[in-house]
Design a protein around this motif. Structure first.
Motif, PDB file in Angstrom:
ATOM      1  N   LEU A 161       2.139  26.556 -46.988  1.00  0.00           N
ATOM      2  CA  LEU A 161       1.741  27.775 -47.702  1.00  0.00           C
ATOM      3  C   LEU A 161       0.228  27.894 -47.765  1.00  0.00           C
ATOM      4  O   LEU A 161      -0.337  28.988 -47.639  1.00  0.00           O
ATOM      5  N   LYS A 162      -0.427  26.758 -47.922  1.00  0.00           N
ATOM      6  CA  LYS A 162      -1.887  26.740 -47.966  1.00  0.00           C
ATOM      7  C   LYS A 162      -2.475  27.198 -46.634  1.00  0.00           C
ATOM      8  O   LYS A 162      -3.377  28.043 -46.587  1.00  0.00           O
ATOM      9  N   VAL A 163      -1.943  26.662 -45.535  1.00  0.00           N
ATOM     10  CA  VAL A 163      -2.482  27.039 -44.226  1.00  0.00           C
ATOM     11  C   VAL A 163      -2.113  28.480 -43.890  1.00  0.00           C
ATOM     12  O   VAL A 163      -2.878  29.200 -43.244  1.00  0.00           O
ATOM     13  N   GLY A 164      -0.943  28.957 -44.362  1.00  0.00           N
ATOM     14  CA  GLY A 164      -0.553  30.343 -44.130  1.00  0.00           C
ATOM     15  C   GLY A 164      -1.520  31.308 -44.795  1.00  0.00           C
ATOM     16  O   GLY A 164      -1.895  32.336 -44.213  1.00  0.00           O
ATOM     17  N   SER A 165      -1.926  30.993 -46.016  1.00  0.00           N
ATOM     18  CA  SER A 165      -2.902  31.828 -46.730  1.00  0.00           C
ATOM     19  C   SER A 165      -4.264  31.764 -46.056  1.00  0.00           C
ATOM     20  O   SER A 165      -4.961  32.774 -45.920  1.00  0.00           O
ATOM     21  N   ARG A 166      -4.631  30.562 -45.625  1.00  0.00           N
ATOM     22  CA  ARG A 166      -5.938  30.385 -44.993  1.00  0.00           C
ATOM     23  C   ARG A 166      -6.030  31.151 -43.678  1.00  0.00           C
ATOM     24  O   ARG A 166      -7.057  31.755 -43.360  1.00  0.00           O
ATOM     25  N   GLU A 336      -3.817  29.283 -34.474  1.00  0.00           N
ATOM     26  CA  GLU A 336      -3.272  28.012 -33.992  1.00  0.00           C
ATOM     27  C   GLU A 336      -4.269  26.874 -34.160  1.00  0.00           C
ATOM     28  O   GLU A 336      -3.879  25.729 -34.429  1.00  0.00           O
ATOM     29  N   LYS A 337      -5.555  27.161 -34.034  1.00  0.00           N
ATOM     30  CA  LYS A 337      -6.586  26.141 -34.228  1.00  0.00           C
ATOM     31  C   LYS A 337      -6.579  25.663 -35.687  1.00  0.00           C
ATOM     32  O   LYS A 337      -6.664  24.453 -35.958  1.00  0.00           O
ATOM     33  N   LEU A 338      -6.456  26.588 -36.626  1.00  0.00           N
ATOM     34  CA  LEU A 338      -6.396  26.219 -38.041  1.00  0.00           C
ATOM     35  C   LEU A 338      -5.148  25.391 -38.335  1.00  0.00           C
ATOM     36  O   LEU A 338      -5.198  24.433 -39.116  1.00  0.00           O
ATOM     37  N   ILE A 339      -4.044  25.754 -37.697  1.00  0.00           N
ATOM     38  CA  ILE A 339      -2.796  25.013 -37.895  1.00  0.00           C
ATOM     39  C   ILE A 339      -2.928  23.598 -37.347  1.00  0.00           C
ATOM     40  O   ILE A 339      -2.500  22.621 -37.980  1.00  0.00           O
ATOM     41  N   GLU A 340      -3.522  23.453 -36.171  1.00  0.00           N
ATOM     42  CA  GLU A 340      -3.705  22.129 -35.575  1.00  0.00           C
ATOM     43  C   GLU A 340      -4.584  21.244 -36.459  1.00  0.00           C
ATOM     44  O   GLU A 340      -4.325  20.047 -36.615  1.00  0.00           O
TER      45      GLU A 340
END
Length: 440
Positions: A161-166, A336-340
Motif C-alpha cells: 500500500l505504501k509503494v502504491g501510494s508512492r 516499476e523502478k520504484l517497485i523494484e
C-alpha cells in the motif's frame, strides 16, 4: 534484543511474528476470464471463506480481494499447499476443480511483486486507476479485524500500500482521465461555468449511459434520464441516478436543455438537425452542448453547424482518452523502478524472518538458564542483599546475556539478509538444540 524483549520473547512455535512463512497468491482476473465467468469464482460468504482457508486448507494467514475485475487469495503458511487452497476455493464457490486449471498462482517473491504491481495500478484493466488502492486496503483491514491476517501478511500489505501510494505521487501513472464518461463530463465542465446550474438530459439506459450517470452523481449534478422504454428509464433512475421523463416530453423540452448526453444503441438519429434547430430558436441566450456517445451515432452531424451548438462525438473523446492512456503508459517504467527499489527492502526483510525463530529460541533458552542461575545466586546470598541490590544483580544478569548474544545473533540476521545463512543456521540450531526443541 533489549531486556524487555528478552522477558517478552515469544515461543517460535506459536508466534506469527517470527515464524518463517511462505506466501502464495491464487487469482482469477479479467486477464484469464471474461466477466460472466469471473462472477462464478466470487465468494458469497467472505467471512466463511477466510475461515475455511485457515481451518481446512491449513494456512496461518489469509487475505481475500474481490473486485469486479478480479478475485484473489493471498495466504501464508510455513508449508503452503496450493492444491488444498484451490480445493477449498472450489468447495466454497461450488465449482468443479477442473474449472481452476487456468487459475494463476504465484509464490514467494513473485506473489509479493504481483501485490506491489497491483496496488500501483499496473495490473488493472485501466492502468494507474486509483480505486484498487482502496479495495486492497479494505481487504486487508477486513482480514485484520477478523484476525485472519497477522504479522506476516500485514507487513507485506502495508509495504504494498505504501509503494502504491508512492507510485501515484511520484509518477504520472494516474494522471488524465481514461474513462469515456469522465472525459465527457470534464469537457462539459470546461464548457460551462457551473454544471449544477444547468439543465442536463441523458438519453439512454445502457452501460455507457450508466457510466455517465455515475460520474454526474458523484459530482452531485442533477439530470433527467429518458428512454423510448419508459419503464427502463424509471428502473435506471431508481438503481443508478437521474429523474425519469417520458421520451416524447424530453423531445418537447429540448429548448430548455443546456447539456445532452446520448448513449444508446438505437440504429437511427434521435437528435435530428430540425429538432435541434427548433430548440435553438425563440431568442435562446445560452448555447447547447451535445455529446454523442452512441454506437452507431444518434446525433445528426449537421447539428454542429447550428449557431450556439457544440457537438462532441465519440471519436473526439476516444482521441483524448487515448492520449491520456499513452501518457500513463510512459510512466510504467518509472513505477516499476520504484517497485523494484521497495522489493529490495522486502527481500531483505523476508530473508531476515527466516532467522527469527532461531534467534528468539536462543534468547529464550539462554534466558531460562539466566533465570535459574540468578535464583541460585540470590538464594546463596540470602538476606545479604536488599531490594535495590537484588534489582542491580538481576539487571546485571540481563546485561550479560544480551552482551554475549546480541552480536552473534545480529550477525546471523545480517548473514541471513545476504542469503548465505543456511549452513550457519544449521550450526546455531544444533548448538542451542533448536531442532530438538522444535520436535518436542
Amino acid at each position: 534484543m533489549t531486556t524487555a524483549a528478552i522477558k517478552a520473547a515469544p515461543s517460535p512455535t506459536s508466534s506469527p511474528t517470527v515464524a518463517p512463512v511462505h506466501i502464495v497468491n491464487a487469482r482469477v482476473t479479467y486477464r484469464n476470464a471474461p466477466i460472466h465467468l469471473l462472477e462464478k469464482f466470487t465468494f458469497k460468504d467472505i467471512d466463511g471463506a477466510h475461515k475455511a482457508f485457515l481451518k481446512k486448507a491449513g494456512f496461518e494467514e489469509c487475505v481475500i480481494l474481490q473486485t469486479c475485475n478480479r478475485i484473489e487469495v493471498f495466504a501464508a503458511s510455513k508449508n503452503p499447499d496450493e492444491g488444498r487452497l484451490l480445493e477449498e476455493w472450489a468447495s466454497a464457490v461450488g465449482l468443479p476443480e477442473k474449472d481452476f486449471a487456468n487459475v494463476e498462482v504465484s509464490r514467494g517473491r513473485e506473489a509479493v511483486m504481483h501485490l506491489m504491481k497491483l496496488t500501483s495500478g499496473l495490473d488493472s484493466l485501466v492502468v494507474g486507476e486509483d480505486q484498487i488502492l482502496g479495495q486492497v486496503r479494505r481487504a486487508v483491514e477486513f482480514s485484520r479485524s477478523g484476525r485472519y491476517a497477522s504479522a506476516n501478511l500485514s507487513l507485506i500489505f502495508d509495504r504494498a500500500l505504501k509503494v502504491g501510494s508512492r507510485v501515484r505521487t511520484a509518477t504520472g501513472i494516474n494522471r488524465g482521465n481514461v474513462s469515456i464518461a469522465s472525459v465527457a463530463v470534464n469537457l462539459a465542465e470546461e464548457y460551462f461555468d457551473d454544471l449544477k446550474s444547468k439543465t442536463i438530459m441523458l438519453i439512454g439506459t445502457g452501460e455507457a449511459a450508466s457510466l455517465v450517470a455515475k460520474v454526474l452523481k458523484k459530482r452531485n449534478v442533477n439530470f433527467m434520464v429518458t428512454s423510448r422504454a419508459p419503464e427502463r428509464a424509471r428502473s435506471f433512475a431508481e438503481t443508478v441516478a437521474g429523474t425519469p421523463i417520458p421520451f416524447d416530453s424530453a423531445l418537447e423540452m429540448l429548448r430548455k436543455v443546456d447539456l445532452i448526453f446520448t448513449a444508446t444503441v438505437a440504429p437511427y438519429r434521435l437528435l435530428t438537425f430540425n429538432r435541434i434547430e427548433n430548440a435553438m430558436k425563440n431568442n435562446r441566450r445560452q448555447g447547447m452542448m451535445i455529446f454523442d456517445l452512441s454506437n452507431p451515432r444518434t446525433v445528426d452531424e449537421k447539428v454542429a453547424t447550428i449557431h450556439g451548438v457544440k457537438l462532441v462525438n465519440m471519436d473526439q473523446i476516444a482521441e483524448l482518452v487515448g492520449k491520456n492512456m499513452r501518457s500513463r503508459m510512459k510512466e510504467i517504467s518509472s513505477a516499476e523502478k520504484l517497485i523494484e527499489d521497495e522489493m529490495k527492502s522486502v527481500d531483505m526483510m523476508m530473508k531476515r524472518m527466516k532467522a527469527e525463530p532461531v534467534v528468539v529460541s536462543v534468547f529464550k533458552n539462554v534466558d531460562t538458564i539466566r533465570e535459574r542461575e540468578l535464583k541460585k545466586a540470590l538464594a546463596m546470598l540470602g538476606k545479604k542483599l536488599g531490594p535495590e541490590e537484588t534489582k542491580i544483580v538481576e539487571q546485571l544478569s540481563y546485561a550479560i546475556v544480551e552482551g554475549i548474544l546480541s552480536t552473534p545473533m545480529n550477525n546471523l540476521r545480517k548473514v541471513t539478509e545476504e542469503g548465505e545463512s543456511e549452513e550457519l543456521m544449521k550450526i546455531v540450531a544444533k548448538l542451542f538444540k533448536y531442532e530438538e526443541k522444535q520436535q518436542q
